[in-house]
Motif scaffolding. Structure first.
Motif, PDB file in Angstrom:
ATOM      1  N   GLY A  22     -10.959  18.652   0.170  1.00 25.47           N
ATOM      2  CA  GLY A  22     -11.738  19.023  -1.023  1.00 25.47           C
ATOM      3  C   GLY A  22     -12.320  17.797  -1.706  1.00 25.47           C
ATOM      4  O   GLY A  22     -13.486  17.782  -2.117  1.00 25.47           O
ATOM      5  N   LEU A  23     -11.489  16.751  -1.792  1.00 26.54           N
ATOM      6  CA  LEU A  23     -11.931  15.507  -2.437  1.00 26.54           C
ATOM      7  C   LEU A  23     -13.065  14.852  -1.654  1.00 26.54           C
ATOM      8  O   LEU A  23     -14.054  14.365  -2.228  1.00 26.54           O
ATOM      9  CB  LEU A  23     -10.760  14.541  -2.469  1.00 26.54           C
ATOM     10  N   LEU A  24     -12.913  14.863  -0.327  1.00 23.44           N
ATOM     11  CA  LEU A  24     -13.955  14.278   0.526  1.00 23.44           C
ATOM     12  C   LEU A  24     -15.265  15.048   0.339  1.00 23.44           C
ATOM     13  O   LEU A  24     -16.327  14.450   0.169  1.00 23.44           O
ATOM     14  CB  LEU A  24     -13.553  14.326   1.996  1.00 23.44           C
ATOM     15  N   PRO A  84      -7.154  -0.525  -5.452  1.00 23.04           N
ATOM     16  CA  PRO A  84      -8.246   0.011  -4.635  1.00 23.04           C
ATOM     17  C   PRO A  84      -9.214  -1.057  -4.155  1.00 23.04           C
ATOM     18  O   PRO A  84      -9.293  -2.137  -4.746  1.00 23.04           O
ATOM     19  CB  PRO A  84      -8.965   0.958  -5.608  1.00 23.04           C
ATOM     20  N   PRO A  85      -9.951  -0.752  -3.096  1.00 20.52           N
ATOM     21  CA  PRO A  85     -11.050  -1.644  -2.703  1.00 20.52           C
ATOM     22  C   PRO A  85     -12.170  -1.446  -3.727  1.00 20.52           C
ATOM     23  O   PRO A  85     -12.165  -0.467  -4.470  1.00 20.52           O
ATOM     24  CB  PRO A  85     -11.475  -1.081  -1.354  1.00 20.52           C
ATOM     25  N   GLU A  86     -13.112  -2.381  -3.739  1.00 19.90           N
ATOM     26  CA  GLU A  86     -14.276  -2.212  -4.621  1.00 19.90           C
ATOM     27  C   GLU A  86     -15.517  -2.117  -3.739  1.00 19.90           C
ATOM     28  O   GLU A  86     -15.665  -2.913  -2.803  1.00 19.90           O
ATOM     29  CB  GLU A  86     -14.381  -3.419  -5.550  1.00 19.90           C
ATOM     30  N   PHE A  87     -16.360  -1.146  -4.012  1.00 21.94           N
ATOM     31  CA  PHE A  87     -17.598  -1.004  -3.252  1.00 21.94           C
ATOM     32  C   PHE A  87     -18.789  -1.038  -4.191  1.00 21.94           C
ATOM     33  O   PHE A  87     -18.721  -0.546  -5.320  1.00 21.94           O
ATOM     34  CB  PHE A  87     -17.620   0.327  -2.483  1.00 21.94           C
ATOM     35  N   LYS A  88     -19.878  -1.646  -3.720  1.00 19.80           N
ATOM     36  CA  LYS A  88     -21.159  -1.579  -4.431  1.00 19.80           C
ATOM     37  C   LYS A  88     -22.208  -1.167  -3.412  1.00 19.80           C
ATOM     38  O   LYS A  88     -22.035  -1.438  -2.215  1.00 19.80           O
ATOM     39  CB  LYS A  88     -21.523  -2.934  -5.034  1.00 19.80           C
ATOM     40  N   MET A 146       0.849  -1.186   0.000  1.00 16.80           N
ATOM     41  CA  MET A 146       0.000   0.000   0.000  1.00 16.80           C
ATOM     42  C   MET A 146       0.886   1.238   0.000  1.00 16.80           C
ATOM     43  O   MET A 146       2.021   1.204   0.484  1.00 16.80           O
ATOM     44  CB  MET A 146      -0.909   0.007   1.221  1.00 16.80           C
ATOM     45  N   TYR A 147       0.314   2.294  -0.543  1.00 14.01           N
ATOM     46  CA  TYR A 147       1.065   3.537  -0.603  1.00 14.01           C
ATOM     47  C   TYR A 147       1.506   3.994   0.799  1.00 14.01           C
ATOM     48  O   TYR A 147       0.775   3.808   1.786  1.00 14.01           O
ATOM     49  CB  TYR A 147       0.223   4.627  -1.263  1.00 14.01           C
ATOM     50  N   GLY A 148       2.653   4.684   0.828  1.00 14.70           N
ATOM     51  CA  GLY A 148       3.258   5.117   2.086  1.00 14.70           C
ATOM     52  C   GLY A 148       2.349   5.977   2.944  1.00 14.70           C
ATOM     53  O   GLY A 148       2.484   5.988   4.169  1.00 14.70           O
TER      54      GLY A 148
HETATM   55  C1  HEM Z   1      -9.518  11.359   0.220  1.00 16.05           C
HETATM   56  C2  HEM Z   1      -9.844  10.191   0.762  1.00 16.05           C
HETATM   57  C3  HEM Z   1      -9.129   8.892   0.476  1.00 16.05           C
HETATM   58  C4  HEM Z   1      -7.874   8.646  -0.008  1.00 16.05           C
HETATM   59  C5  HEM Z   1      -6.797   9.682  -0.400  1.00 16.05           C
HETATM   60  C6  HEM Z   1      -7.707   7.198  -0.080  1.00 16.05           C
HETATM   61  C7  HEM Z   1      -6.567   6.564  -0.504  1.00 16.05           C
HETATM   62  C8  HEM Z   1      -6.307   5.226  -0.357  1.00 16.05           C
HETATM   63  C9  HEM Z   1      -5.015   4.603  -0.535  1.00 16.05           C
HETATM   64  C10 HEM Z   1      -3.733   5.320  -0.985  1.00 16.05           C
HETATM   65  C11 HEM Z   1      -5.166   3.288  -0.249  1.00 16.05           C
HETATM   66  C12 HEM Z   1      -4.079   2.192  -0.287  1.00 16.05           C
HETATM   67  C13 HEM Z   1      -4.262   1.255  -1.441  1.00 16.05           C
HETATM   68  C14 HEM Z   1      -2.989   0.982  -2.206  1.00 16.05           C
HETATM   69  O1  HEM Z   1      -1.989   1.684  -1.989  1.00 16.05           O
HETATM   70  O2  HEM Z   1      -2.974   0.047  -3.039  1.00 16.05           O
HETATM   71  C15 HEM Z   1      -6.535   3.084   0.125  1.00 16.05           C
HETATM   72  C16 HEM Z   1      -7.060   1.873   0.532  1.00 16.05           C
HETATM   73  C17 HEM Z   1      -8.334   1.710   0.989  1.00 16.05           C
HETATM   74  N1  HEM Z   1      -9.333   2.624   1.000  1.00 16.05           N
HETATM   75 FE1  HEM Z   1      -9.176   4.590   0.517  1.00 16.05          FE
HETATM   76  N2  HEM Z   1      -8.858   6.592   0.351  1.00 16.05           N
HETATM   77  C18 HEM Z   1      -9.748   7.575   0.719  1.00 16.05           C
HETATM   78  C19 HEM Z   1     -11.027   7.399   1.216  1.00 16.05           C
HETATM   79  C20 HEM Z   1     -11.618   6.181   1.449  1.00 16.05           C
HETATM   80  C21 HEM Z   1     -12.990   5.992   1.891  1.00 16.05           C
HETATM   81  C22 HEM Z   1     -13.991   7.126   2.161  1.00 16.05           C
HETATM   82  C23 HEM Z   1     -13.177   4.649   2.010  1.00 16.05           C
HETATM   83  C24 HEM Z   1     -14.399   3.863   2.419  1.00 16.05           C
HETATM   84  C25 HEM Z   1     -15.304   4.236   3.240  1.00 16.05           C
HETATM   85  C26 HEM Z   1     -11.930   3.997   1.671  1.00 16.05           C
HETATM   86  C27 HEM Z   1     -11.700   2.640   1.715  1.00 16.05           C
HETATM   87  C28 HEM Z   1     -10.464   2.043   1.526  1.00 16.05           C
HETATM   88  C29 HEM Z   1     -10.178   0.652   1.854  1.00 16.05           C
HETATM   89  C30 HEM Z   1     -11.141  -0.356   2.443  1.00 16.05           C
HETATM   90  C31 HEM Z   1      -8.824   0.449   1.520  1.00 16.05           C
HETATM   91  C32 HEM Z   1      -7.995  -0.842   1.723  1.00 16.05           C
HETATM   92  C33 HEM Z   1      -7.739  -1.506   0.432  1.00 16.05           C
HETATM   93  C34 HEM Z   1      -8.448  -2.830   0.261  1.00 16.05           C
HETATM   94  O3  HEM Z   1      -9.422  -3.088   0.968  1.00 16.05           O
HETATM   95  O4  HEM Z   1      -8.023  -3.596  -0.628  1.00 16.05           O
HETATM   96  N3  HEM Z   1     -11.018   4.956   1.314  1.00 16.05           N
HETATM   97  N4  HEM Z   1      -7.228   4.265   0.043  1.00 16.05           N
END
Ligand code: HEM
Length: 180
Positions: free
Chosen positions: A84-86, A116-120, A1-3
């Motif tokens: 802003g993104l949120l 990324p995770p996938e959501f439905k 995962m990203y740093g």
């Molecule tokens: C501006 C807001 C957000 C940013 C910048 C962000 C960014 C990221 C990053 C960088 C990762 C790591 C994945 C990788 O490096 O391969 C990640 C993973 C993840 N994010 Fe977000 N995210 C944001 C908001 C959210 C929100 C609102 C949710 C859900 C409610 C979410 C759910 C997840 C989950 C569950 C993962 C774990 C990856 C997995 O399950 O395979 N994220 N996200």
């Protein structure tokens, strides 16, 4: 995962328990990296090792660490760095959740090597919704639980979250029922 993910856990530990505890976490996790670069991808193994070390040092179940980290990720890290993104994700909680399946597409523009995770979404009612979470990664259910709880707090809405199905119970993904 990203740093940025590992860095966010570092900030969580330092802000709540102090620099010395983070040093202990790094030593116990034995990852031999003491500085994370936000936009550089790291092995998932590192993230898991950090979470496990926090759980051991703080004597807190791993599931609680993941939940707390989910809330922290929304209410601190992304609110401060990507507010802003949120905001663009929705005017209210319901709208944000309906848009969630597309959310990480925007993130991929900044972090192209994202997995990324996938959501439905389904069962959309006036005061409730079902969120389906699919991932190649295992063990992050409580992280998602914390993220959803954090979103409720972000939008200042009291929410109830129930896990309807899980990979722990032979389903192929997790289903969260959220009502407010
Ligand atoms: C501006 C807001 C957000 C940013 C910048 C962000 C960014 C990221 C990053 C960088 C990762 C790591 C994945 C990788 O490096 O391969 C990640 C993973 C993840 N994010 Fe977000 N995210 C944001 C908001 C959210 C929100 C609102 C949710 C859900 C409610 C979410 C759910 C997840 C989950 C569950 C993962 C774990 C990856 C997995 O399950 O395979 N994220 N996200």
């Amino acid at each position: 995962m990203y740093g940025i993910i590992n860095k966010s856990m570092e900030e969580l530990v330092k802000s709540n328990f102090g620099e010395a505890k983070w040093h202990d976490v790094l030593q116990l996790s034995d990852i031999k990296i003491d500085y994370f670069v936000s936009n550089e991808p790291y092995d998932d193994e590192i993230t898991y090792k950090i979470a496990i070390a926090i759980s051991e040092i703080m004597q807190m179940p791993l599931q609680n660490v993941l939940f707390v980290f989910g809330e922290w990720w929304i209410l601190k890290t992304t609110k401060e760095k990507y507010g802003g993104l949120l905001k663009a994700g929705g005017e209210n909680l319901k709208e944000f959740l309906i848009n969630l399946p597309l959310f990480h597409n925007h993130i991929m523009l900044m972090y192209p090597k994202l997995t990324p995770p996938e959501f439905k979404v389904s069962d959309i009612q006036d005061n409730s919704i079902h969120i389906h979470y699919f991932s190649k990664r295992v063990g992050l259910q409580e992280f998602v639980h914390g993220l959803l709880s954090g979103l409720g707090k972000l939008y200042d809405v009291e929410i109830n979250i129930q896990v309807l199905a899980s990979r722990d119970n032979n389903n192929d993904h997790e289903i969260f029922s959220i009502s407010w």
